[in-house]
Write a protein that holds these residues in place. Structure first.
Motif, mmCIF file in Angstrom:
data_model
loop_
_atom_site.group_PDB
_atom_site.id
_atom_site.type_symbol
_atom_site.label_atom_id
_atom_site.label_comp_id
_atom_site.label_asym_id
_atom_site.label_seq_id
_atom_site.Cartn_x
_atom_site.Cartn_y
_atom_site.Cartn_z
ATOM 1 N N ARG A 1 0.819 -1.211 0.000
ATOM 2 C CA ARG A 1 0.000 0.000 0.000
ATOM 3 C C ARG A 1 0.855 1.265 0.000
ATOM 4 N N LEU A 2 2.124 1.144 0.342
ATOM 5 C CA LEU A 2 3.040 2.279 0.285
ATOM 6 C C LEU A 2 3.967 2.222 -0.926
ATOM 7 N N ARG A 3 3.888 1.157 -1.670
ATOM 8 C CA ARG A 3 4.874 0.957 -2.742
ATOM 9 C C ARG A 3 4.356 1.571 -4.038
ATOM 10 N N THR A 4 4.661 2.822 -4.244
ATOM 11 C CA THR A 4 4.308 3.500 -5.474
ATOM 12 C C THR A 4 5.262 3.073 -6.584
ATOM 13 N N LEU A 5 4.986 3.528 -7.796
ATOM 14 C CA LEU A 5 5.863 3.193 -8.912
ATOM 15 C C LEU A 5 7.265 3.743 -8.690
ATOM 16 N N ASP A 6 7.379 4.952 -8.131
ATOM 17 C CA ASP A 6 8.701 5.509 -7.831
ATOM 18 C C ASP A 6 9.411 4.680 -6.769
ATOM 19 N N ALA A 7 8.672 4.221 -5.769
ATOM 20 C CA ALA A 7 9.279 3.386 -4.735
ATOM 21 C C ALA A 7 9.694 2.035 -5.292
ATOM 22 N N TRP A 8 8.921 1.523 -6.261
ATOM 23 C CA TRP A 8 9.263 0.236 -6.889
ATOM 24 C C TRP A 8 10.609 0.344 -7.590
ATOM 25 N N ARG A 9 10.873 1.513 -8.181
ATOM 26 C CA ARG A 9 12.116 1.686 -8.940
ATOM 27 C C ARG A 9 13.305 2.016 -8.049
ATOM 28 N N GLY A 10 13.072 2.419 -6.818
ATOM 29 C CA GLY A 10 14.193 2.769 -5.957
ATOM 30 C C GLY A 10 13.743 3.165 -4.580
ATOM 31 N N ARG A 11 14.579 3.910 -3.872
ATOM 32 C CA ARG A 11 14.282 4.350 -2.511
ATOM 33 C C ARG A 11 13.307 5.532 -2.547
ATOM 34 N N ILE A 12 12.578 5.703 -1.444
ATOM 35 C CA ILE A 12 11.610 6.794 -1.373
ATOM 36 C C ILE A 12 11.531 7.285 0.064
ATOM 37 N N GLY A 13 11.343 8.608 0.220
ATOM 38 C CA GLY A 13 11.253 9.193 1.544
ATOM 39 C C GLY A 13 9.994 8.766 2.273
#
Length: 779
Positions: free
Chosen positions: A643-655
């Motif tokens: 539920r927190l894993r956006t497409l940007d998070a899927w590709r790398g680290r996220i704040g």
């Protein structure tokens, strides 16, 4: 410890309407189904026992069949034990290069998945029961429309595909409907592997690591022994140099990682750093070694330990030119992983300790880009028909793609799966899938070697394989999975002598000569370093050690298995380092509210577990929990990190932002202490100290465990069960725990006969140092 109630064995005194009695009867019904084989029988086609063909089946004597366990597209060679026609146990195939006779926890637990009564039982059209004949009738009308439009609007979604037969069938489907599109999505797919090779060499390639040839191994967040392609082979190759029979410490392992891993646990030295600092360390080491294309002037780390490691790594890698190996893992950027390719080439490791091969995946592509393109087309109404083979994207696709809502826009959607999961409940049609041990198929290992998947039992619930579904979709007159697989390998081996080739492949479980050839690649010289900055608190997503990406959430053996380093069972937790937890004012068991930076609408409540040895500034979020349609075992357990894993998070680290909620959560944990409490049960020494006194561990006075016990004394009149473990070879993977669980779950019918027919296996360890860990120190 389990969250499920303990059911009394004797239910005679329970009232008929007692909830405990109903639970007891359900368990007994499941046991009866396991014993009877769910009225199933042997496969219709001829199958071949491993290495020999007995004339008659001897009651009480098991037979073994060479097959393969497919996980995330890659084949792991196994020997499946069959007792009286029932598959009961899985072992590794010693002839298969990916297993070398060993298995992991998922292969061991796959036998329970086969017998799971929560598996999909019937074809369903929406919420209504249906039949395969009804589905085929609906499919015929859709195929007429595809033919008119050359497949426009038709999409196929699969996971990672290495099966030569499935790849051939998909290519035939796309040739028949040229406007159709094939998408791939695996929630744990490592897109950066091929992206890094593209940056470093100008083409996609897989890397094979030969740990048996390496004297020095440097892991940069690469858990080579955990959730990694070829992990079983890596562990066996590495530990061959650590066993008591080998020369003492013929290799060394250094690990830099954000969270404890199996690789870091057995390393000779380990450093916990967040991913940006690991990347900074790698680029500064490369600059020290003079790797071409690496810009100078990268600022040093403020961490004094990282500065010391930088100097030592540069010195040791230089000293082991051609016999070292550097491996970079999934939390690092493609630029840094490309740098590691150049570093290995510069050090003379390429072609010796690390090999490049053509991708094993049938059609390499970015899974993030593929699922995003599919979801975009679905939202836009460009997809009229969607066939999903084996995945669960409604549950595990990036949350901002809103895949579940997009699926509602598709007029005709088909889902083939082992369970009626979250995606199955949104699809127009759900079809039960055959288990690996119920179907004919094939697959490739991480180094390319192919093998045949042969069934041991006819499908328990009338499921069909992906080959059978693809034949239906393409209107192929040959609907048999067995015939489809044979057709593929007839094209490979030729008609002459094919029967002998086929029998040999079934007998040994390996198709000789199919391993991928090494490529000779020239590294490109221009590299740009990544951004070493980041948010003060960063989220990292990882596979849960027991449920993986969620596929095994309904497996009770794995749910009950204590996770490495935390000893958690039946749960996942947001993992934090001690200093980060102190700064946030939280402790283990506190529930916090997480939300992705710049996305206040994406929030999640999760309990915290403070883990010593965890890097600071990182929140590790294990995936695979929070399921709503896993089955009676896996439903509504833990939190859903997807539920927190956006497409940007899927590709790398996220704040990430973290807030306290004031609530608490009680974990089911088998070990609460992480400190020795002043005692010394494990004695350690440097290599020099061990050479001076090999008996340092046993010479010291021992603190005996008190004789008092919670259990009554038992007189052993016959054999007494025991286990001996070589601590120089144990990596803590827990496969032995699940293997023991599987060994003691033989079907009820004929159990005594089976046990009488078994042989006693003895394990002898010639020499070892009890309780000692004598490791070389170089830092």
């Amino acid at each position: 410890m389990s969250r499920h109630p303990i059911i009394p064995i004797d239910a005679a005194d329970l009232a008929p309407d007692d909830a405990r009695r109903r639970a007891f009867l359900k368990l007994m019904a499941a046991s009866a189904a396991l014993a009877s084989g769910a009225c199933s029988g042997p496969p219709q086609e001829q199958i071949m026992p491993y290495a020999r063909m007995p004339e008659l089946l001897t009651p009480g004597r098991p037979l073994y069949y060479a097959s393969a366990f497919i996980r995330r597209g890659l084949a792991q060679g196994v020997l499946v034990e069959s007792n009286m026609g029932r598959p009961t146990k899985v072992e590794g195939n010693p002839h298969h290069p990916a297993s070398l006779g060993a298995t992991d926890v998922f292969a061991q637990a796959s036998i329970l998945q086969l017998w799971d009564p929560d598996r999909s039982l019937t074809v369903q059209h929406g919420d209504a029961l249906a039949t395969w004949d009804g589905f085929e009738a609906a499919l015929r009308s859709r195929r007429a429309a595809w033919s008119e439009k050359r497949g426009a609007g038709l999409r196929l979604l699969t996971g990672t595909i290495t099966s030569p037969t499935l790849a051939r069938q998909i290519e035939m489907l796309l040739a028949r409907y040229p406007e159709a599109r094939w998408h791939s999505y695996d929630p744990l797919h490592d897109d950066a592997v091929h992206e890094a090779a593209q940056i470093a060499f100008g083409r996609a390639a897989d890397a094979l690591y030969r740990l048996d040839r390496a004297v020095l191994i440097v892991s940069l967040d690469a858990d080579l022994f955990g959730d990694w392609p070829g992990a079983i082979r890596h562990a066996r190759d590495f530990l061959r140099q650590r066993r008591s029979e080998a020369p003492l410490f013929a290799n060394r392992l250094l690990a830099v990682e954000p969270a404890p891993s199996l690789c870091g646990a057995i390393a000779d030295d380990r450093l916990a750093l967040p991913p940006p600092e690991i990347e900074r360390l790698a680029w500064r080491v490369a600059a020290r070694l003079g790797v071409p294309g690496v810009p100078p002037g990268i600022a040093p780390s403020s961490d004094a330990r990282a500065a010391r490691w930088e100097a030592v790594l540069a010195r040791e890698l230089t000293a082991h030119h051609g016999a070292a190996l550097v491996v970079a893992g999934g939390s690092l950027s493609p630029q840094t992983r490309a740098l590691v390719h150049l570093l290995n080439a510069h050090l003379g490791n390429a072609g010796h300790t690390v090999l490049s091969i053509a991708p094993v995946e049938a059609r390499p592509q970015s899974h993030a880009a593929s699922i995003a393109a599919l979801a975009g087309d679905m939202h836009a109404g460009r997809v009229t028909d969607l066939v999903i083979v084996g995945g669960n994207p409604v549950y595990d696709a990036p949350v901002d793609l809103e895949f579940g809502e997009a699926l509602r826009q598709v007029a005709f959607s088909v889902h083939l799966g082992l369970y009626r999961d979250e995606t199955a409940r949104r699809a127009s049609w759900h079809l039960p899938q055959a288990h690996d041990y119920e179907q004919w198929s094939d697959g490739r290992a991480d180094e390319g070697t192919a093998c045949i998947v042969q069934p041991l039992i006819a499908p328990l619930y009338g499921g069909r394989s992906s080959h059978q579904l693809l034949a239906l979709v393409a209107d192929d007159p040959e609907r048999s999975g067995h015939a489809q697989v044979r057709r593929t390998w007839q094209q490979h081996a030729g008609a002459a002598g094919f029967d002998a080739f086929w029998q040999e492949a079934l007998l040994t479980g390996v198709i000789e000569g199919t391993a991928a050839a090494a490529l000779t690649l020239r590294p490109m010289r221009r590299l740009s370093p990544p951004d070493f900055g980041g948010a003060a608190l960063t989220a990292l997503f990882c596979a849960d050690p027991s449920t993986g990406d969620g596929t095994f959430a309904n497996n009770a053996w794995l749910q009950e298995l204590p996770r490495p380093f935390t000893s958690l069972t039946w749960d996942n937790a947001a993992l934090l380092g001690p200093a980060t937890a102190q700064a946030l004012g939280v402790a283990s068991g506190d529930i916090v509210r997480l939300n992705v930076q710049n996305r206040p609408d994406v929030t999640l409540d999760a309990p915290v577990w403070v883990l010593p040895g965890h890097a600071e500034g990182i929140v590790m979020l294990p995936l695979g929990y929070g399921r709503q349609a896993a089955g009676r075992v896996g439903d509504r357990i833990g939190f859903d990190a997807y539920r927190l894993r956006t497409l940007d998070a899927w590709r790398g680290r996220i704040g990430l932002q973290v807030r306290k909620t004031g609530r608490r959560h009680a974990f089911a944990v088998t070990q609460h202490e992480t400190s020795m409490q002043g005692r010394d049960p494990v004695r350690m020494a440097t290599l020099e100290e061990f050479r001076r006194d090999p008996r340092f561990a046993s010479a010291a006075p021992r603190q005996r465990t008190p004789d008092a016990s919670l259990y009554p004394a038992w007189e052993y009149k016959e054999y007494k069960w025991g286990m001996a473990i070589d601590l120089n070879a144990c990596i803590g993977c827990n496969a032995c725990t699940i293997a023991c669980q599987a060994e003691n779950n033989i079907p009820v019918v004929g159990k005594e006969e089976v046990m009488r027919g078994r042989e006693m296996h003895w394990i002898r360890i010639d020499r070892y140092v009890a309780g000692a860990a004598a490791r070389p120190r170089i830092l």
